[in-house]
Design a protein around this motif. Sequence first.
Motif, mmCIF file in Angstrom:
data_model
loop_
_atom_site.group_PDB
_atom_site.id
_atom_site.type_symbol
_atom_site.label_atom_id
_atom_site.label_comp_id
_atom_site.label_asym_id
_atom_site.label_seq_id
_atom_site.Cartn_x
_atom_site.Cartn_y
_atom_site.Cartn_z
ATOM 1 N N THR A 186 0.800 -1.223 0.000
ATOM 2 C CA THR A 186 0.000 0.000 0.000
ATOM 3 C C THR A 186 0.836 1.277 0.000
ATOM 4 O O THR A 186 0.307 2.353 -0.292
ATOM 5 C CB THR A 186 -0.934 0.017 1.219
ATOM 6 N N ASP A 187 2.122 1.198 0.348
ATOM 7 C CA ASP A 187 2.957 2.397 0.391
ATOM 8 C C ASP A 187 3.729 2.595 -0.912
ATOM 9 O O ASP A 187 4.685 3.371 -0.966
ATOM 10 C CB ASP A 187 3.933 2.335 1.569
ATOM 11 N N TYR A 188 3.322 1.916 -1.971
ATOM 12 C CA TYR A 188 3.999 2.026 -3.267
ATOM 13 C C TYR A 188 3.615 3.353 -3.921
ATOM 14 O O TYR A 188 2.425 3.640 -4.104
ATOM 15 C CB TYR A 188 3.592 0.846 -4.147
ATOM 16 N N LEU A 189 4.596 4.177 -4.279
ATOM 17 C CA LEU A 189 4.334 5.504 -4.834
ATOM 18 C C LEU A 189 4.299 5.509 -6.357
ATOM 19 O O LEU A 189 3.831 6.481 -6.952
ATOM 20 C CB LEU A 189 5.399 6.502 -4.355
ATOM 21 N N GLY A 190 4.790 4.462 -6.986
ATOM 22 C CA GLY A 190 4.776 4.411 -8.433
ATOM 23 C C GLY A 190 3.412 3.981 -8.962
ATOM 24 O O GLY A 190 2.438 3.840 -8.222
ATOM 25 N N THR A 191 3.335 3.794 -10.261
ATOM 26 C CA THR A 191 2.100 3.322 -10.880
ATOM 27 C C THR A 191 2.233 1.836 -11.196
ATOM 28 O O THR A 191 3.289 1.384 -11.627
ATOM 29 C CB THR A 191 1.800 4.092 -12.177
ATOM 30 N N ILE A 192 1.169 1.108 -10.960
ATOM 31 C CA ILE A 192 1.171 -0.317 -11.288
ATOM 32 C C ILE A 192 0.928 -0.463 -12.789
ATOM 33 O O ILE A 192 0.496 0.489 -13.454
ATOM 34 C CB ILE A 192 0.101 -1.064 -10.477
ATOM 35 N N PRO A 193 1.198 -1.624 -13.373
ATOM 36 C CA PRO A 193 0.956 -1.809 -14.813
ATOM 37 C C PRO A 193 -0.488 -1.499 -15.188
ATOM 38 O O PRO A 193 -1.419 -1.730 -14.406
ATOM 39 C CB PRO A 193 1.287 -3.292 -15.026
ATOM 40 N N GLU A 194 -0.663 -0.979 -16.387
ATOM 41 C CA GLU A 194 -2.001 -0.622 -16.860
ATOM 42 C C GLU A 194 -2.881 -1.847 -17.031
ATOM 43 O O GLU A 194 -4.087 -1.784 -16.811
ATOM 44 C CB GLU A 194 -1.918 0.139 -18.190
ATOM 45 N N ARG A 195 -2.286 -2.982 -17.412
ATOM 46 C CA ARG A 195 -3.063 -4.184 -17.653
ATOM 47 C C ARG A 195 -2.545 -5.341 -16.800
ATOM 48 O O ARG A 195 -1.347 -5.437 -16.528
ATOM 49 C CB ARG A 195 -3.019 -4.585 -19.138
ATOM 50 N N MET A 196 -3.466 -6.192 -16.416
ATOM 51 C CA MET A 196 -3.111 -7.357 -15.630
ATOM 52 C C MET A 196 -2.162 -8.283 -16.384
ATOM 53 O O MET A 196 -1.321 -8.959 -15.786
ATOM 54 C CB MET A 196 -4.392 -8.110 -15.257
ATOM 55 N N ASP A 197 -2.281 -8.299 -17.701
ATOM 56 C CA ASP A 197 -1.455 -9.172 -18.529
ATOM 57 C C ASP A 197 0.032 -8.870 -18.384
ATOM 58 O O ASP A 197 0.874 -9.721 -18.659
ATOM 59 C CB ASP A 197 -1.845 -9.038 -20.005
ATOM 60 N N GLU A 198 0.375 -7.637 -17.938
ATOM 61 C CA GLU A 198 1.778 -7.224 -17.861
ATOM 62 C C GLU A 198 2.451 -7.670 -16.564
ATOM 63 O O GLU A 198 3.655 -7.476 -16.408
ATOM 64 C CB GLU A 198 1.860 -5.700 -17.978
ATOM 65 N N TYR A 199 1.706 -8.257 -15.641
ATOM 66 C CA TYR A 199 2.283 -8.630 -14.351
ATOM 67 C C TYR A 199 3.368 -9.700 -14.492
ATOM 68 O O TYR A 199 4.371 -9.665 -13.782
ATOM 69 C CB TYR A 199 1.183 -9.144 -13.418
ATOM 70 N N LEU A 200 3.154 -10.667 -15.357
ATOM 71 C CA LEU A 200 4.106 -11.758 -15.550
ATOM 72 C C LEU A 200 4.611 -11.705 -16.985
ATOM 73 O O LEU A 200 3.854 -11.963 -17.924
ATOM 74 C CB LEU A 200 3.446 -13.110 -15.249
ATOM 75 N N GLN A 201 5.868 -11.374 -17.137
ATOM 76 C CA GLN A 201 6.464 -11.283 -18.470
ATOM 77 C C GLN A 201 6.855 -12.669 -18.953
ATOM 78 O O GLN A 201 7.346 -13.490 -18.188
ATOM 79 C CB GLN A 201 7.670 -10.351 -18.420
ATOM 80 N N GLY A 202 6.608 -12.901 -20.252
ATOM 81 C CA GLY A 202 6.847 -14.227 -20.798
ATOM 82 C C GLY A 202 5.604 -15.109 -20.717
ATOM 83 O O GLY A 202 5.706 -16.337 -20.763
ATOM 84 N N THR A 203 4.452 -14.473 -20.559
ATOM 85 C CA THR A 203 3.181 -15.199 -20.542
ATOM 86 C C THR A 203 2.256 -14.589 -21.585
ATOM 87 O O THR A 203 2.382 -13.411 -21.947
ATOM 88 C CB THR A 203 2.497 -15.124 -19.165
ATOM 89 N N ARG A 204 1.325 -15.388 -22.075
ATOM 90 C CA ARG A 204 0.339 -14.923 -23.052
ATOM 91 C C ARG A 204 -1.045 -15.329 -22.543
ATOM 92 O O ARG A 204 -1.367 -16.521 -22.465
ATOM 93 C CB ARG A 204 0.615 -15.535 -24.426
ATOM 94 N N LEU A 205 -1.823 -14.325 -22.180
ATOM 95 C CA LEU A 205 -3.154 -14.528 -21.618
ATOM 96 C C LEU A 205 -4.191 -13.990 -22.588
ATOM 97 O O LEU A 205 -4.086 -12.852 -23.047
ATOM 98 C CB LEU A 205 -3.273 -13.819 -20.265
ATOM 99 N N ALA A 206 -5.188 -14.805 -22.910
ATOM 100 C CA ALA A 206 -6.238 -14.394 -23.845
ATOM 101 C C ALA A 206 -7.599 -14.839 -23.311
ATOM 102 O O ALA A 206 -7.747 -15.976 -22.844
ATOM 103 C CB ALA A 206 -5.988 -14.984 -25.229
ATOM 104 N N PHE A 207 -8.583 -13.932 -23.371
ATOM 105 C CA PHE A 207 -9.954 -14.229 -22.976
ATOM 106 C C PHE A 207 -10.822 -14.304 -24.224
ATOM 107 O O PHE A 207 -10.707 -13.458 -25.120
ATOM 108 C CB PHE A 207 -10.494 -13.155 -22.033
ATOM 109 N N ARG A 208 -11.701 -15.301 -24.274
ATOM 110 C CA ARG A 208 -12.591 -15.427 -25.419
ATOM 111 C C ARG A 208 -13.590 -14.275 -25.463
ATOM 112 O O ARG A 208 -13.983 -13.822 -26.521
ATOM 113 C CB ARG A 208 -13.323 -16.766 -25.367
#
Length: 605
Positions: A446-468
């Motif tokens: 909660t004390d993080y001053l930066g911005t989190i990634p805009e999309r959830m997909d960016e949390y884990l690099q090297g993954t490909r997530l797709a929703f139908r």
Amino acid sequence: MGKSIKDALKDAIGKKTLHLPGHLANPKPEIPKSRSTIQSDTEVVPLTAKVRAYVVPRQPNPRFSARQAIDKSRKAQLERKAAQQSQREMEQLERTYRSSKAPSAAAQSSKQQEPWTLDIDQDARAHSFLSSTPQHYDVTPPTLSGISEQIARSGNSRDARELVIGLDFGTSSVKVIVGDLAAGNAFAVPFSKSDGINRYLLPSRLWQVNERFSLLGGMQVHRDLKLSLLTKGDAQEAIQRAAAFLALVIRHVRGWLFSEHAETYANTKIVWKVVLGIPAKNYEVAPEQPYLIKRFLLVGRAAWLIAGGRVEEVNIASANGAVERAQQLLNGAAPADESEEVNVEIVPELSAQIYGFLRSNRFDRNAQNIFMMVDVGAGTVDSSLFFVERGSRGRWNFTFFTNQVQQSGVMNLHRVRVQWWSAALKGRRDPAPNLLRSLYENEFPTDYLGTIPERMDEYLQGTRLAFRDAKEHPDNEFYMKRVVAQVRGATLYRARDYLDQDTLKGIPVFLCGGGMRMTYYRRLGEELKHFHGVSWLKADARPLAIPNNLQAPGLVREDYDRLSVAFGLSFLEVGSIVRELPKPIATGTQKQRDNDDRFISKDHV
């Protein structure tokens, strides 16, 4: 050469029929020893491909006694159970054989029901912001300690001046502005040598070394300082830590002011006032103050006592003692000396946030002056629609038509994302423990001053997530069902119970808070411009301008909203607060309401 039983079974499985060789047509059944060791003279006759068996008991010998007949019946019953068990085992063998050739129907059905697909590379890694180490922040201590409430004076001066510490105690950071009411000046207090807005943001984080507290670092870190105060029930430890943290902040503020503006206040007796903000929904005035106002008053008073202690160290003992003494003062005890004399007030945050606009030349006292304010913070989204007017003696009166505070802020969006990723990874055969560990360790920063990634997909690099279906994406569900539903539905649309549609159409809205640095939340500006099927349901987004009297080097207009609450707290004199109206004052026709309801689903209100 006769076939073996095994070969015959395999043939039967493939052809759906079973023909046993002649020499095996009437075999004596083998009863599993695990089920029964009783010998049987019954016969098992194969009938179908699944080797269904029935038992043909022989006629009882009339020479047997009744007791022997009973024993014989019991034996036959056990033998039938053994034969049935044998049948089930053979059927299981058949199912196993078939499942080895093709996926089971259940597995295919389960796979079809998943609304998403996920591919993970072997070298997949967590985003760099997912670090268990708290974000580094270099606090720049002022030259003076700030323990004393006054600057050392060369003589006795009759000049007394009130200074107000507007203390915006946020979930992720603290912002402070010192207001000089007589001179009309406001000073934004820097905490570091960073550039831009970051120099005025202090992470809401308390360090501890043994029993000593500090802002500069230590062996143990305490986060969630404000969220812990908002929880009902026993909060003794939360009050202690929050008071210690704010005491160190107050010392920093006084030390900076006395160092940078010594000439202005050297021969002035300063009358101090501390103003804290709380969510507008939690604000209520006499006759009885709710627990939250009482708790923040206690924290503010205790923080002042700790800050003015004659020893530099702030520790557990001094914090506990100050909390106890503060409670006595709030209960009516007389101050022992000037160091215990301070005025602590609590003000609704959204009321303070708009104050900069109210005192600007853009505010028209003769207009309808109904506004909407949306503050997206780290923990919550606070949205209100209210009327404001100038009262007597320079005070401002607020009437809130609708007010919502929901746990839909940036860090709660982050937690929803982390929980989704964790569940998705744990459901795989290769759950990637390193990725899971990174997610678990950073679910509550909660004390993080930066911005989190805009999309959830960016949390884990090297993954490909797709929703139908894009609507089922967690980001979209959180945004529409929680953020938009609160702001456009429960705040703007529900105001029709009090105001007519002409009044609400195109109402000014101010979008503020750290969360507005994300495009994810900034879309609210466009979302509020129109709604298909309901022409009047719209709001006009307006920016907050930097007040002319605010001294904050390096601050740009786009970032002023981060300091707007602290600025309002340092100047705003609140008159009356009406948090909820007792009954609707304008409803429109029932036909209009019914037509509007056709376009507003339960997910939007």
